[in-house]
Enzyme design. Structure first.
Site, mmCIF file in Angstrom:
data_model
loop_
_atom_site.group_PDB
_atom_site.id
_atom_site.type_symbol
_atom_site.label_atom_id
_atom_site.label_comp_id
_atom_site.label_asym_id
_atom_site.label_seq_id
_atom_site.Cartn_x
_atom_site.Cartn_y
_atom_site.Cartn_z
ATOM 1 N N ASP A 37 6.799 -3.513 1.847
ATOM 2 C CA ASP A 37 6.787 -4.181 3.152
ATOM 3 C C ASP A 37 7.179 -5.648 3.071
ATOM 4 O OD1 ASP A 37 6.038 -1.810 4.196
ATOM 5 O OD2 ASP A 37 4.114 -2.459 5.004
ATOM 6 N N SER A 79 -4.475 5.758 -2.976
ATOM 7 C CA SER A 79 -5.397 4.639 -2.771
ATOM 8 C C SER A 79 -4.805 3.309 -3.249
ATOM 9 C CB SER A 79 -6.726 4.962 -3.463
ATOM 10 O OG SER A 79 -7.718 4.030 -3.127
ATOM 11 N N LYS A 112 -4.145 8.358 0.705
ATOM 12 C CA LYS A 112 -5.585 8.064 0.785
ATOM 13 C C LYS A 112 -5.755 6.597 1.153
ATOM 14 C CE LYS A 112 -9.966 7.947 -1.719
ATOM 15 N NZ LYS A 112 -10.319 6.610 -1.204
#
Length: 564
Positions: free
Chosen positions: A309, A298, A323
């Protein structure tokens, strides 16, 4: 009045009552006949009414509803859930970073609650409770000598703020119990479990969860380490199951430049929402390495995905849990709530964090970590071939659609793990003996002025042979070859646990992490100038393999601290 007139007077009333009763009965029972289609809500109401009125025994409908609702909601997906009022209170405590209790950590040793530490400034310290006290009675009820679990202790000693609990305390070798009444108060739970200098220039921060206080704790940790000379950071998110989106966004913001996308959420009836860095971060130029594993979930995955990224730092370890479902919460007046999945989280490159699941097969979903272990995910990166490639801001290839795959894959360290070690660990004998040893030698061990001095002393003691004898007395026979194979691992755990009993959680990590494989590699990459993603050789994955032995994993709660 004549009988005929009485009948004429009362007849309309009886007819009206009969019609009303017929409508009521019909509304209940017609839904079980062939009267046409009925929506799901009508069926549920009809069934509960039918049970309430006609079942052979008396039924607590309220309890029946509480038991049925979780089963209904959990059929939607793995993370939609109905949460009872009592469970909701516990979850709120985790997020809020505090609970109401007496302010001690404890260990249940031989069916007796042993106080292993006192929260500074807490209710127990004020009331005079001391480390290594035994709690024998709670509110004049004997609890020592009975089978008692950690959950039992939490239930008995936590409670409403301002309420009192009377404890019967056995101290040292005194035969007479000491009666102490403690007034419960707010007890802080630190979600940043450790922040210390790993080298002269590299700071280590262990984040256990993302609660409402985590950002403030994190900023304090960064500030402390910078004041000690840190300009590179290792952020350890292993085992971190997540928490508040708002908090993780604020924490990642410390490392990103203005306008960098952190995460976005999108759903069928949920308009896309993007979270961007605002440029106010204090560590935008510092090297950063993020450590993750199969239990990082999460918010942890949002943190790792944003760093990766944006080509801001390295992510090292193993593929994360996966998740990435967004829950919207609706609260009921009784304190219970329903959390419904309304969207999915995506990393800046467009990767969905959520791993695949099959509707209704959620037992298999919960066992995914074990299944991945059995198929070899923790010892090689070959399973990445099934993932979807994406491009980072700098054009690097990353993989997604099933959790976060690290830039540098490092296999699970199983050196020293074998059937004997796992038996001792799963029975919790390592921590149990560490508490026993700490209690037996508390006067000598408390004389050490630093965790480092205590650790050096402990490594010279025959701790392993003592543990082997202790386990033998409890029915686990010695296995000399396996004992020697696991020597360093046993000693590392024992020393770290004993140090924690005298110097706290942060000192536990400072001792335990000295031989941690991921930490060593993170430090090595930073020191060699490879913490910038563009510095890493662009292979499919740069993998680091270790000496491996197939071995069943130790349970997650092994070595956990419990506070009341």
């Amino acid at each position: 009045m004549s009988p005929e007139k009485k009948i004429k007077t009362w007849l309309p009333l009886w007819v009206g009552l009969g019609i009303a009763l017929g409508i009521l009965i019909g509304s209940i029972y017609s839904q079980f006949g062939n009267t046409g289609k009925v929506d799901g809500t009508g069926k549920i109401d009809a069934i509960f009414n039918y049970i309430n009125k006609s079942y052979v025994d008396t039924v607590n409908i309220r309890q029946l509803v509480e038991e049925a609702l979780p089963k209904i909601v959990q059929e939607l997906d793995p993370h939609s859930a109905y949460i009872s009022a009592s469970e909701m209170k516990r979850l709120n405590e985790d997020l809020e970073g505090h609970f109401s209790g007496i302010g001690v950590s404890f260990y249940v040793l031989s069916d007796t609650i042993v106080v292993t530490s006192i929260v500074p400034g807490g209710p127990s310290e004020a009331a005079g409770i001391q480390q290594w006290d035994r709690i024998v009675n709670v509110n004049d009820t004997l609890i020592a000598g009975r089978k008692i679990t950690n959950a039992d202790v939490l239930q008995k000693l936590r409670g409403e703020k301002g309420s009192e609990v009377k404890l019967g305390i056995k101290r040292n070798d005194d035969t007479k119990l000491i009666d102490i009444t403690v007034t419960r108060g707010d007890i802080p739970m630190n979600s940043v479990q450790a922040a210390y200098m790993q080298t002269n220039t590299i700071g280590y921060i262990k984040v256990g969860t993302f609660g409402f206080n985590t950002f403030n704790e994190f900023i304090s940790a960064l500030s402390k380490l910078k004041s000690q000379g840190a300009h590179s950071f290792v952020i350890d998110l292993r085992g971190n199951s997540g928490g508040s989106l708002e908090i993780v966004v604020a924490m990642v913001n410390e490392f990103l430049h203005k306008g960098d996308l952190i995460v976005y959420a999108d759903g069928r009836n949920f308009p896309r929402q993007d979270s961007y860095a605002n440029g106010s971060g204090t560590s935008k130029e510092d090297d950063v390495v993020i450590l993750i594993d199969e239990l990082s979930a999460s918010a942890s995955e949002i943190f790792a995905g944003a760093i990766q990224d944006n080509d801001r730092g390295l992510v090292m370890g193993r593929r994360s849990f996966g998740k990435g479902l967004v829950q919207s919460q609706r609260n009921f007046p009784d304190g219970s709530a329903v959390r419904l999945t309304v969207a999915r989280y995506y990393t800046p490159s467009g990767r969905s964090i959520q791993r695949k699941y099959e509707k209704g097969k959620y037992d298999e979903y919960e066992l995914e970590a074990l299944n991945r272990y059995m198929q070899g995910d923790y010892v090689n990166s070959d399973t990445a071939s099934t993932l979807i490639p994406f491009k980072t801001e700098g054009g690097r290839t990353v993989f997604g659609g099933d959790g976060i795959m690290p830039d540098v894959f490092i296999a699970r360290d199983t050196i020293g793990m074998n059937s004997y070690f796992n038996t001792i660990a799963n029975k919790d004998f390592i921590q149990e003996y560490a508490v026993t040893y700490s209690d037996m030698h508390k006067h000598k061990l408390s004389e050490f002025q630093s965790a480092e001095d205590l650790a050096r002393h402990l490594y010279k003691q025959p701790l392993l042979m003592n543990l082997v004898s202790y386990a033998d007395n409890k029915g686990v026979r010695p296995r000399p070859y396996y004992i020697e194979e696991s020597r360093k691992l046993f000693e590392r755990h024992l020393v770290a646990y004993i140090v924690r009993n005298f110097f706290g959680e942060e000192s536990y990590f400072s001792v335990y992490m000295q031989d941690d494989v991921l930490m060593k590699n993170a430090v090595d990459f930073i020191e060699r100038g490879l913490a910038k993603p563009e510095s890493v050789v662009q292979e499919k994955y740069k993998s680091i393999s270790l000496g491996l032995r197939v071995s069943f994993p130790v349970p997650k709660e092994f070595g956990s601290l419990f506070y009341v």
